[in-house]
Motif scaffolding. Structure first.
Motif: not given
Length: 595
Positions: A195-218
């Motif tokens: 999981v990693r937040f964007s540099p400005n903190g507005d968004k965060v992404v999470a990635v998984s072994s299930d081959k998918t990734g999701v972007i969330f509101d930071g």
């Protein structure tokens, strides 16, 4: 006399199949920082010859991250130890060490003010902790997961938020400080790896072994968009561009992808080879550098203009280096680790290039060079004579047991196994001499007539070589433990020997020129002469290197902690410079100033 460190050719990151590799950078984007063995590696992004190594962890390290201020590094290990240390100066003064988890620390994150840390991993009582870095006092609770937490990140601006990803397939959302569980943000189909937040903190992404990734509101942790189409394999790393608009991911499907952070659309796909080692386990986007780490630990710098070929690949070792050799013709160094792969190093760029073809299948125990030929022997019961100019492995010359050493003079190669001594000419085995006393090392004189073989019986066995035949010429018997190193001087008149009882002797014929240097505190691993036969460099299991003046017999120069855990070998690259290698997987170049 004095010894000064000139360059460090750093080891590559430690990797484990199916596990993320977290490579991070300083705030200015000058250095990478990552874990290897029991050390933390600080490596210049632009210059592969510049690196620093932090050795103070008591166990295998797992992760390291710079504080946002850039003044400190926090690093963790498999025993749950968190160490925070100064980045200013080579001493890396320890600020504090904390036992935060009962098991391995797998990831950690700093708050933007460089005051707080969230540390996650494995443990009996808890899988994460939020602490003030300077005291270890708690600044929240990291709860809500039923299995170990693999990854964490903290929003870079206030109000602080934190996200964690776990082997329980869940992503949890925390608000603070103090950090408190707020909600389960999402559930994936398999482990959450990064999981990693964007540099400005507005968004965060999470990635998984299930081959998918999701972007969330930071700010709220609410889901915004999926990475459209995902990868064809588990995703192990994610990193943001400096403009917050794109995301780089790395996957076991042997690709890296760049995504639009607003729509989740795939913008670009970087491809690699088709071998298992081409699986990509970690990535980093720092300034204009897009970096990925594969299953071999190789660090690839991705080229946005050519997605099928990285602009640069940093190859090398991430385990103990057992053999190195210097070639004065090409002015390059050759090295090999316990995996049997042979590398040639450009000393100006620090770039390593592997040989192609069928490599040794086990640890290479010694490397020797003669013209365009490089001779290697290994524990896979073989000797190879390979070609330097084409960097191609030669065919294996089979022997009866693991090889312990090889030596060359002119067109004659001699090798020793645990049972026998061999003479090789023109790539062919021409004679075999049984040795019931178990050889440990071997050297042939430059006159091509004398061979010295160290033995487990504490003796140095001497042989005369006439044609293809070896005949016994007696033994040198003053060592008090088994002989570990033998080497004739380039002038051919002296023989240096070392043993497991830390003693070094220099012989002229069968006469002791030096009766015994015992400055080391553990086994002698290697001995190397300068080209003028005036000085020796010795490497030892005690982690030290000594430079000896054979002519004057003066007090030697000691280099302490050259490679903690043991120096396996040191060889001269010029009359005033040597290179050493050890169990830390690094090669270090030192300048020697003689009086």
């Amino acid at each position: 006399m004095s010894i000064t460190l000139k360059n460090v050719f750093a080891p590559t990151p430690t990797v484990t199949r199916g596990k993320s590799v977290f490579v991070n950078a300083d705030p200015k984007g000058t250095n990478l920082v990552y874990a290897c063995g029991n050390a933390i590696i600080i490596r210049n992004i632009k210059d592969a010859t510049v690196a620093d190594i932090y050795y103070e962890h008591p166990a295998a390290t797992t992760v390291a991250r710079y504080s946002p201020s850039g003044f400190y590094i926090a690093s963790g290990d498999v025993q749950g130890n968190l160490r925070i240390w100064d980045t200013v100066g080579k001493e890396h003064i320890l600020k504090i060490t904390l036992k935060v988890l009962g098991g391995a620390i797998l990831d950690l994150a700093w708050s933007a003010d460089s005051q707080r840390l969230v540390v996650v991993g494995d443990g009996k009582e808890r899988f994460g902790a939020a602490v003030f870095w300077d005291s270890g006092a708690s600044c929240g609770e990291i709860i809500g997961h039923s299995k170990l937490i693999q990854t964490v990140d903290i929003k870079s601006s206030r109000p602080f938020r934190a996200m964690t990803g776990s082997e329980d397939f869940n992503v949890n959302w925390f608000e603070g400080p103090p950090f408190k569980f707020n909600k389960m943000a999402a559930t994936f189909g398999r482990f959450v790896n990064c999981v990693r937040f964007s540099p400005n903190g507005d968004k965060v992404v999470a990635v998984s072994s299930d081959k998918t990734g999701v972007i969330f509101d930071g700010k709220t942790g609410d889901k915004l968009v999926d990475l459209q189409g995902g990868h064809a394999g588990g995703i192990y790393g994610a990193s943001w561009s400096a403009d917050n608009a794109r995301i780089l991911t790395s996957s076991a499907d042997k690709t890296c992808k760049v995504w639009d952070a607003t729509t989740g659309a795939c913008l670009k796909t970087f491809t690699f080879g088709d071998t298992t080692n081409d699986q990509q386990l970690g990535c980093l986007w720092i300034n204009d550098s897009l970096i990925s780490v594969n299953l071999d630990g190789e660090i690839s710098f991705l080229d946005e203009a050519n997605v099928s070929k990285p602009s640069k690949v940093l190859k090398g070792h991430n385990r103990s280096i057992g053999a190195i050799a210097y070639d004065p013709t090409t002015k390059t160094v050759f090295s090999s680790s316990i995996d049997g792969v042979l590398y040639q190093w450009d000393l100006h760029t620090g770039i390593a290039t592997p040989f192609t073809g069928v490599a040794h299948k086990n640890q290479v125990t010694q490397i020797q060079i003669s013209g365009d030929s490089i001779i290697t022997c290994a524990k896979d019961d073989s000797v190879k004579i390979s070609t330097i100019s084409s960097r191609t492995y030669g065919p294996s010359i089979g022997i009866d047991s693991p090889a312990v050493g090889v030596s060359v003079a002119g067109d004659v190669v001699v090798a020793a196994s645990m049972k026998s001594i061999y003479v090789i000419r023109a790539g062919k085995l021409v004679s075999t001499t049984a040795a019931a006393w178990e050889p440990t090392s071997i050297s042939i004189n430059t006159n091509q007539k004398e061979v010295a073989v160290g033995g487990k019986d504490n003796k140095v066995h001497l042989y005369n070589l006439a044609g293809d035949k070896l005949t016994d010429a007696g033994a040198l018997e003053h060592h008090r433990n088994f002989v570990t190193a033998v080497t004739y001087s380039p002038c051919g008149t002296l023989l240096a020997t070392g043993c497991a009882n830390r003693s070094i002797m220099v012989w002229q014929g069968k006469t002791e020129k030096v009766s015994g240097w015992v400055n080391h505190s553990a086994r002698i691993n290697s001995l190397s002469w300068t080209a003028n036969s005036n000085h020796l460099v010795s490497a030892s299991l005690d982690g030290c290197v000594f430079v000896w003046d054979v002519v004057k017999g003066d007090q030697p120069i000691q280099l302490k902690n050259a490679h903690p855990g043991g120096v396996n070998i040191a060889v001269w690259t010029s009359p005033s410079q040597f290179v050493s290698a050890g169990n830390d997987g690094a090669m270090k170049f030192f300048d020697v100033t003689f009086k």
